[in-house]
Design a protein around this motif. Sequence first.
Motif, PDB file in Angstrom:
ATOM      1  N   SER A   6      26.286 -12.153  25.458  1.00  0.00           N
ATOM      2  CA  SER A   6      25.185 -13.076  25.728  1.00  0.00           C
ATOM      3  C   SER A   6      25.707 -14.505  25.693  1.00  0.00           C
ATOM      4  CB  SER A   6      24.060 -12.911  24.696  1.00  0.00           C
ATOM      5  OG  SER A   6      24.441 -13.478  23.455  1.00  0.00           O
ATOM      6  N   LYS A   7      24.927 -15.422  26.215  1.00  0.00           N
ATOM      7  CA  LYS A   7      25.323 -16.828  26.259  1.00  0.00           C
ATOM      8  C   LYS A   7      25.539 -17.413  24.869  1.00  0.00           C
ATOM      9  CE  LYS A   7      22.808 -17.917  30.539  1.00  0.00           C
ATOM     10  NZ  LYS A   7      21.770 -18.788  31.153  1.00  0.00           N
ATOM     11  N   ASP A   8      24.896 -16.821  23.875  1.00  0.00           N
ATOM     12  CA  ASP A   8      24.981 -17.347  22.514  1.00  0.00           C
ATOM     13  C   ASP A   8      26.184 -16.814  21.741  1.00  0.00           C
ATOM     14  OD1 ASP A   8      22.650 -18.865  22.795  1.00  0.00           O
ATOM     15  OD2 ASP A   8      21.385 -17.131  22.332  1.00  0.00           O
ATOM     16  N   ASP A   9      26.985 -15.933  22.343  1.00  0.00           N
ATOM     17  CA  ASP A   9      28.166 -15.403  21.659  1.00  0.00           C
ATOM     18  C   ASP A   9      29.193 -16.509  21.435  1.00  0.00           C
ATOM     19  OD1 ASP A   9      27.191 -12.862  21.495  1.00  0.00           O
ATOM     20  OD2 ASP A   9      28.220 -12.139  23.292  1.00  0.00           O
ATOM     21  N   LEU A  10      29.957 -16.374  20.368  1.00  0.00           N
ATOM     22  CA  LEU A  10      31.061 -17.304  20.147  1.00  0.00           C
ATOM     23  C   LEU A  10      32.083 -17.135  21.266  1.00  0.00           C
ATOM     24  CD1 LEU A  10      31.598 -16.830  16.303  1.00  0.00           C
ATOM     25  CD2 LEU A  10      30.553 -18.800  17.460  1.00  0.00           C
ATOM     26  N   PHE A  11      32.613 -18.263  21.726  1.00  0.00           N
ATOM     27  CA  PHE A  11      33.545 -18.197  22.854  1.00  0.00           C
ATOM     28  C   PHE A  11      34.768 -17.351  22.518  1.00  0.00           C
ATOM     29  CE2 PHE A  11      37.184 -19.589  25.334  1.00  0.00           C
ATOM     30  CZ  PHE A  11      36.695 -19.425  26.621  1.00  0.00           C
ATOM     31  N   HIS A  12      35.306 -17.500  21.316  1.00  0.00           N
ATOM     32  CA  HIS A  12      36.520 -16.750  20.991  1.00  0.00           C
ATOM     33  C   HIS A  12      36.249 -15.247  20.909  1.00  0.00           C
ATOM     34  CE1 HIS A  12      35.602 -15.951  16.726  1.00  0.00           C
ATOM     35  NE2 HIS A  12      35.184 -17.201  16.629  1.00  0.00           N
ATOM     36  N   ASP A  13      35.013 -14.831  20.569  1.00  0.00           N
ATOM     37  CA  ASP A  13      34.669 -13.402  20.591  1.00  0.00           C
ATOM     38  C   ASP A  13      34.629 -12.882  22.024  1.00  0.00           C
ATOM     39  OD1 ASP A  13      34.492 -13.121  17.854  1.00  0.00           O
ATOM     40  OD2 ASP A  13      32.336 -13.507  17.774  1.00  0.00           O
ATOM     41  N   TYR A  14      34.028 -13.689  22.917  1.00  0.00           N
ATOM     42  CA  TYR A  14      33.996 -13.325  24.332  1.00  0.00           C
ATOM     43  C   TYR A  14      35.415 -13.199  24.882  1.00  0.00           C
ATOM     44  CZ  TYR A  14      34.129 -14.234  29.352  1.00  0.00           C
ATOM     45  OH  TYR A  14      34.429 -14.174  30.683  1.00  0.00           O
ATOM     46  N   TYR A  15      36.275 -14.167  24.537  1.00  0.00           N
ATOM     47  CA  TYR A  15      37.650 -14.171  25.056  1.00  0.00           C
ATOM     48  C   TYR A  15      38.416 -12.944  24.578  1.00  0.00           C
ATOM     49  CZ  TYR A  15      42.325 -15.769  26.298  1.00  0.00           C
ATOM     50  OH  TYR A  15      43.591 -15.866  26.839  1.00  0.00           O
ATOM     51  N   LYS A  16      38.233 -12.560  23.315  1.00  0.00           N
ATOM     52  CA  LYS A  16      38.925 -11.381  22.779  1.00  0.00           C
ATOM     53  C   LYS A  16      38.494 -10.126  23.544  1.00  0.00           C
ATOM     54  CE  LYS A  16      41.503  -8.867  20.162  1.00  0.00           C
ATOM     55  NZ  LYS A  16      41.189  -8.563  18.774  1.00  0.00           N
ATOM     56  N   GLN A  17      37.197 -10.022  23.830  1.00  0.00           N
ATOM     57  CA  GLN A  17      36.720  -8.857  24.578  1.00  0.00           C
ATOM     58  C   GLN A  17      37.242  -8.888  26.006  1.00  0.00           C
ATOM     59  OE1 GLN A  17      32.937  -7.221  23.645  1.00  0.00           O
ATOM     60  NE2 GLN A  17      32.334  -6.971  25.764  1.00  0.00           N
ATOM     61  N   TRP A  18      37.316 -10.079  26.586  1.00  0.00           N
ATOM     62  CA  TRP A  18      37.801 -10.221  27.963  1.00  0.00           C
ATOM     63  C   TRP A  18      39.253  -9.773  28.085  1.00  0.00           C
ATOM     64  CZ3 TRP A  18      41.634 -13.084  30.455  1.00  0.00           C
ATOM     65  CH2 TRP A  18      41.531 -13.160  31.852  1.00  0.00           C
ATOM     66  N   ILE A  19      40.118 -10.196  27.169  1.00  0.00           N
ATOM     67  CA  ILE A  19      41.524  -9.792  27.286  1.00  0.00           C
ATOM     68  C   ILE A  19      41.700  -8.296  26.987  1.00  0.00           C
ATOM     69  CG2 ILE A  19      42.486 -12.079  26.844  1.00  0.00           C
ATOM     70  CD1 ILE A  19      43.042 -11.298  23.999  1.00  0.00           C
ATOM     71  N   THR A  20      40.821  -7.754  26.145  1.00  0.00           N
ATOM     72  CA  THR A  20      40.881  -6.314  25.877  1.00  0.00           C
ATOM     73  C   THR A  20      40.554  -5.524  27.132  1.00  0.00           C
ATOM     74  OG1 THR A  20      40.239  -6.645  23.562  1.00  0.00           O
ATOM     75  CG2 THR A  20      39.932  -4.439  24.474  1.00  0.00           C
ATOM     76  N   ILE A  21      39.530  -5.967  27.868  1.00  0.00           N
ATOM     77  CA  ILE A  21      39.078  -5.252  29.064  1.00  0.00           C
ATOM     78  C   ILE A  21      40.040  -5.435  30.237  1.00  0.00           C
ATOM     79  CG2 ILE A  21      37.262  -5.113  30.820  1.00  0.00           C
ATOM     80  CD1 ILE A  21      35.284  -5.963  28.621  1.00  0.00           C
ATOM     81  N   TYR A  22      40.447  -6.692  30.489  1.00  0.00           N
ATOM     82  CA  TYR A  22      41.178  -6.998  31.718  1.00  0.00           C
ATOM     83  C   TYR A  22      42.705  -7.030  31.562  1.00  0.00           C
ATOM     84  CZ  TYR A  22      36.716  -8.196  33.859  1.00  0.00           C
ATOM     85  OH  TYR A  22      35.442  -8.140  34.372  1.00  0.00           O
ATOM     86  N   LYS A  23      43.195  -7.255  30.378  1.00  0.00           N
ATOM     87  CA  LYS A  23      44.641  -7.447  30.218  1.00  0.00           C
ATOM     88  C   LYS A  23      45.344  -6.311  29.493  1.00  0.00           C
ATOM     89  CE  LYS A  23      44.569 -11.342  32.362  1.00  0.00           C
ATOM     90  NZ  LYS A  23      45.208 -11.450  33.697  1.00  0.00           N
ATOM     91  N   GLU A  24      44.690  -5.702  28.532  1.00  0.00           N
ATOM     92  CA  GLU A  24      45.344  -4.664  27.745  1.00  0.00           C
ATOM     93  C   GLU A  24      45.758  -3.490  28.632  1.00  0.00           C
ATOM     94  OE1 GLU A  24      43.348  -2.385  24.382  1.00  0.00           O
ATOM     95  OE2 GLU A  24      44.297  -4.054  23.315  1.00  0.00           O
ATOM     96  N   GLY A  25      47.038  -3.165  28.612  1.00  0.00           N
ATOM     97  CA  GLY A  25      47.549  -2.066  29.416  1.00  0.00           C
ATOM     98  C   GLY A  25      47.917  -2.441  30.839  1.00  0.00           C
ATOM     99  N   ALA A  26      47.549  -3.670  31.252  1.00  0.00           N
ATOM    100  CA  ALA A  26      47.833  -4.093  32.627  1.00  0.00           C
ATOM    101  C   ALA A  26      48.991  -5.085  32.693  1.00  0.00           C
ATOM    102  CB  ALA A  26      46.582  -4.732  33.250  1.00  0.00           C
ATOM    103  N   ILE A  27      49.372  -5.648  31.552  1.00  0.00           N
ATOM    104  CA  ILE A  27      50.454  -6.628  31.517  1.00  0.00           C
ATOM    105  C   ILE A  27      51.480  -6.200  30.474  1.00  0.00           C
ATOM    106  CG2 ILE A  27      49.069  -8.582  32.325  1.00  0.00           C
ATOM    107  CD1 ILE A  27      48.601  -9.402  29.454  1.00  0.00           C
ATOM    108  N   ARG A  28      52.667  -6.812  30.551  1.00  0.00           N
ATOM    109  CA  ARG A  28      53.722  -6.480  29.601  1.00  0.00           C
ATOM    110  C   ARG A  28      53.297  -6.870  28.189  1.00  0.00           C
ATOM    111  NH1 ARG A  28      58.858  -9.408  30.941  1.00  0.00           N
ATOM    112  NH2 ARG A  28      59.895  -7.820  29.692  1.00  0.00           N
ATOM    113  N   ARG A  29      53.852  -6.149  27.215  1.00  0.00           N
ATOM    114  CA  ARG A  29      53.478  -6.369  25.819  1.00  0.00           C
ATOM    115  C   ARG A  29      53.746  -7.812  25.386  1.00  0.00           C
ATOM    116  NH1 ARG A  29      56.216  -2.056  22.296  1.00  0.00           N
ATOM    117  NH2 ARG A  29      55.183  -0.735  23.831  1.00  0.00           N
TER     118      ARG A  29
END
Length: 310
Positions: A6-29
């Motif tokens: 939601s819009k009221d989420d902390l930005f760093h929480d959103y960012y952590k979820q974003w990298i988990t969804i889009y980056k984990e397993g798709a880029i080098r460790r």
Amino acid sequence: MLTHISKDDLFHDYYKQWITIYKEGAIRRVTMSKYLMTHQWLIKLIPDLRLNEMTRITYQQLLNDYALEHERQTTMDFHHQLKGAILDAVDEGYIERDPTRKAIIKGKTPRVKKIKYLNQFELHTLLTQLNLSPQINWHWFILLVAKTGMRFSEALALTPADFDFAHQSLSISKTWDYKMNGGFLPTKNQSSVRKIQLDWQTVIQFSELLRNLPEDQPIFVTPGDKIYNSTINSLLARLCEKSNIPVISIHGLRHTHASLLLFSGVSLASVARRLGHSSMTTTQKTYIHIIHELENQDVDIIMRSLSGLS
């Protein structure tokens, strides 16, 4: 576990979820670790900032605060790691307008980085100190890096199958994951996949050393053993001190290899290919001091040639 955003989420929480969804397993460790480090900086710099509070001003202030402790290029990388997540948040309506537009990248003045390398006499002195036993040891590792300019992780990943003694070449197609749990990994980039020509003496030495070794097993690493860069650097430092020459690292041997090639008149393009650089620009930036020195030598040659015409 995914949570509703939601819009009221902390930005760093959103960012952590974003990298988990889009980056984990798709880029080098190693690249993933940089995204995770960016997340840690968000927690430090904007712990209470919410998604709908991310404006151009708050984003610029975030970059400015980060730049206080980092050089400009590092701040640029930080910006790029955030921008994809932010643009997705704009597309989803969590952020009203793109706050990264016209962002100004600042940073600390870069430190003067003097590349450490040995001259030809110093390298020769070092190599005479090596204990090149009938079995593979770390002294052979040092010799091979000095003669090829390979990266540390590339040399660790070498197997007997990578050597083509008939054509005096060595194939670089993988690296060794020495920072984590071992095992083969892809090379740094596509340009790093290459063949390196070997001198005849190295061919003779290693054809004997590798006889009867398993073709697909690393020659310098025992799977399961932990290898530390610092251990090999300490060995090299002791050899340098014993030789009464400047102390350099394993990476310094790579610089030494490139420097000697350039001073010998090998073209920048050939050096770039041998090192596995993605472009000649990388080689040029890294060895600009040597290139300037060679240009000064060229000026002397030109002037002597012209003076002979009178």
